[in-house]
Design an enzyme around this catalytic site. Structure first.
Site, mmCIF file in Angstrom:
data_model
loop_
_atom_site.group_PDB
_atom_site.id
_atom_site.type_symbol
_atom_site.label_atom_id
_atom_site.label_comp_id
_atom_site.label_asym_id
_atom_site.label_seq_id
_atom_site.Cartn_x
_atom_site.Cartn_y
_atom_site.Cartn_z
ATOM 1 N N PRO A 168 0.881 -1.034 0.162
ATOM 2 C CA PRO A 168 -0.044 0.120 -0.080
ATOM 3 C C PRO A 168 0.807 1.130 -0.132
ATOM 4 O O PRO A 168 1.715 1.314 0.877
ATOM 5 C CB PRO A 168 -0.798 -0.215 1.263
ATOM 6 C CG PRO A 168 -0.836 -1.611 1.511
ATOM 7 C CD PRO A 168 0.417 -2.292 0.961
ATOM 8 N N CYS A 169 0.453 2.257 -1.053
ATOM 9 C CA CYS A 169 1.469 3.276 -1.124
ATOM 10 C C CYS A 169 1.001 4.682 -0.952
ATOM 11 O O CYS A 169 1.421 5.409 -1.270
ATOM 12 C CB CYS A 169 1.908 3.008 -2.755
ATOM 13 S SG CYS A 169 0.532 3.370 -3.637
ATOM 14 N N GLN A 170 -0.168 4.683 -0.300
ATOM 15 C CA GLN A 170 -0.813 5.924 0.011
ATOM 16 C C GLN A 170 0.253 6.967 0.514
ATOM 17 O O GLN A 170 0.161 8.221 0.479
ATOM 18 C CB GLN A 170 -2.237 5.968 0.762
ATOM 19 C CG GLN A 170 -3.083 5.616 -0.068
ATOM 20 C CD GLN A 170 -3.159 3.745 -0.036
ATOM 21 O OE1 GLN A 170 -2.224 3.239 0.380
ATOM 22 N NE2 GLN A 170 -4.679 3.345 -0.452
ATOM 23 N N ASN B 152 5.246 0.433 -7.220
ATOM 24 C CA ASN B 152 4.661 1.413 -6.415
ATOM 25 C C ASN B 152 4.539 2.732 -6.950
ATOM 26 O O ASN B 152 4.723 2.934 -8.327
ATOM 27 C CB ASN B 152 5.663 1.582 -5.139
ATOM 28 C CG ASN B 152 4.836 1.698 -3.936
ATOM 29 O OD1 ASN B 152 3.924 2.697 -3.882
ATOM 30 N ND2 ASN B 152 5.240 0.975 -2.743
#
Length: 445
Positions: free
Chosen positions: A96-98, A135
């Protein structure tokens, strides 16, 4: 078939609905297991790829076919993972790259960034020959908050989280290659910048590892040619979704969402699709694609979209002045340009407005822009809201979070090709056999 002729076996971590897995499977790799925490996204993955009619995983008997986190996998199945060490050739994953996204706050202390640590722990346990991390572009950008960055990286010599991850992988014995790509360069009708990390376990010092990222770039022309896609220009929005226009077509009840009161347009099956549309329609058995449910826009919303289409320069987000003119505070609204690739498809359906119809896109239209073929069926609810927004992963979110399968396929071809070379050089046996028509073109090697 002996161990030397089996296809390259992979595990997909933070798998989402399966964009990376789909591309690898289409390239000729064999899926073993996939880890995804969202039950909705995992069901889409299971339905299409794990137990699908076109693809199936060689799933371990000891691992439940259910949503779980990477942490759950390591804690509950550590002994079994030790037992399959050496049998997984490739681990892929898009943690997860938020916390890294240039569209967000870029907070280095975002707990979602820590999920990369779980990925690294799994790598250390299984020690596959190859690794792929995908990513957002911001993964390699320097954080502005130096204090928080140092706390996260614990080493001030690293300028970005990507540097930190690369250093950790090198410590684990991998040669690391990385860089930024635009998915539209590989046939995806969408300007989507992604940061790729491609790694290979170090071998003998006298046999240097070729730059896998450069092999990916060099293979672009051969890949596009093999897919009958244009080489000297980008695939356009119109090429991707014009057959899904709804104007002038009868509308019937939508039945694939389980919610009454929604319509979809009758789909006319293209007789002789070409180029990108032919690719999307392949293996669909002449069936209409699912996930075509139309939004129930209010009259005022339709008029708002007409105003947006009138003043917005197609392909560009509304400017501050344009937002003020039509009375919206929403920062990201773009009208599609029919003859260009789309902007980045996000998890928010109203970020993009159709190029000629006053509405947002359907899930299927977004999926087309992500290069998901029509036979791929998304499962679960279409949208969610309120408190559930952070917990659930409905169809729009599944599509927006996914790795474009076409990009994943060219990655798979590069890794397959390199694995053939390594196998031959090490004297382990004959080079890998891959499904006919899916082998990497020789010009990529």
């Amino acid at each position: 078939m002996d161990k030397f002729t089996k296809p390259l076996r992979f595990a997909d971590v933070f798998a989402g609905c399966g964009g990376l897995s789909l591309g690898l499977l289409e390239a000729g790799c064999q899926g073993v297991f996939a880890i995804e925490r969202s039950p909705l996204a995992f069901e889409t993955l299971r339905h299409n790829l794990i137990d699908g009619r076109r693809h199936q995983f060689d799933w371990p008997h000891w691992l439940p076919k259910e949503a779980m986190t990477c942490e759950d996998l390591l804690l509950k199945h550590g002994a079994q993972l030790d037992g399959i060490k050496g049998s997984i050739d490739l681990i892929v994953g898009g943690p997860p790259c938020q916390g890294f996204s240039t569209a967000g706050r870029r907070d280095p202390a975002d707990p979602r960034n820590q999920m990369t640590e779980q990925y690294l722990a799994l790598v250390e346990k299984l020690q596959p020959r190859f690794l792929v991390i995908e990513n957002v572009a911001g993964f390699n950008m320097r954080f502005d908050d130096e204090e928080n960055l140092d706390k996260l990286l614990k080493d001030p010599k690293h300028d970005s989280y990507a540097d930190y991850v690369a250093g950790r992988l090198e410590d684990l014995g991998y040669t690391v290659f990385r860089g930024l790509v635009n998915c539209s360069d590989f046939g995806v009708p969408q300007n989507r910048l992604r940061y790729l990390v491609l790694c290979e376990l170090r071998g003998k010092p006298e046999t240097p590892t070729p730059d896998l990222f450069q092999e990916l770039l060099k293979g672009r022309k051969a890949f596009l040619t093999s897919k009958d896609l244009p080489v000297k220009r980008k695939v356009t929005v119109k090429e991707a979704i014009s057959d899904l226009l709804v104007a002038g077509k009868p509308r019937v009840e939508n039945e694939d969402s389980g919610v009454k009161g929604f319509k979809e347009a009758v789909y006319d099956i293209p007789r002789n699709p070409k180029g990108y549309l032919r690719l999307m329609r392949a293996h669909s058995r002449g069936e209409a694609p699912s996930s075509r449910r139309l939004p129930n826009h209010k009259k005022a919303t339709i008029e708002y979209f007409k105003k947006v289409q009138k003043i917005c320069r197609p392909g560009y987000s509304l400017s501050v002045a344009q937002r003020a003119k039509i009375g919206t505070k929403k920062h990201s609204t773009t009208v599609l340009h029919a003859d260009l690739p789309a902007p980045t498809v996000t998890t928010l359906p109203d970020d993009i407005v159709h190029y000629c119809e006053p509405r947002i896109l359907t899930v299927r239209e977004n999926a087309r822009l992500q290069s998901f073929p029509d036979w791929f069926e998304f499962r679960g609810k279409y949208t969610t809201g309120g408190k559930q927004r952070k917990q659930e992963c409905p169809r729009y979110t599944q599509v927006g979070n996914a790795v474009p399968p076409l990009l994943a396929e060219v990655i798979g071809r590069v890794v397959l090709s390199r694995n053939q070379v390594v196998t031959a050089e090490s004297g382990e046996g004959a080079s890998l056999k891959v499904e006919a028509g899916r082998a990497l073109p020789e010009t990529i090697v």
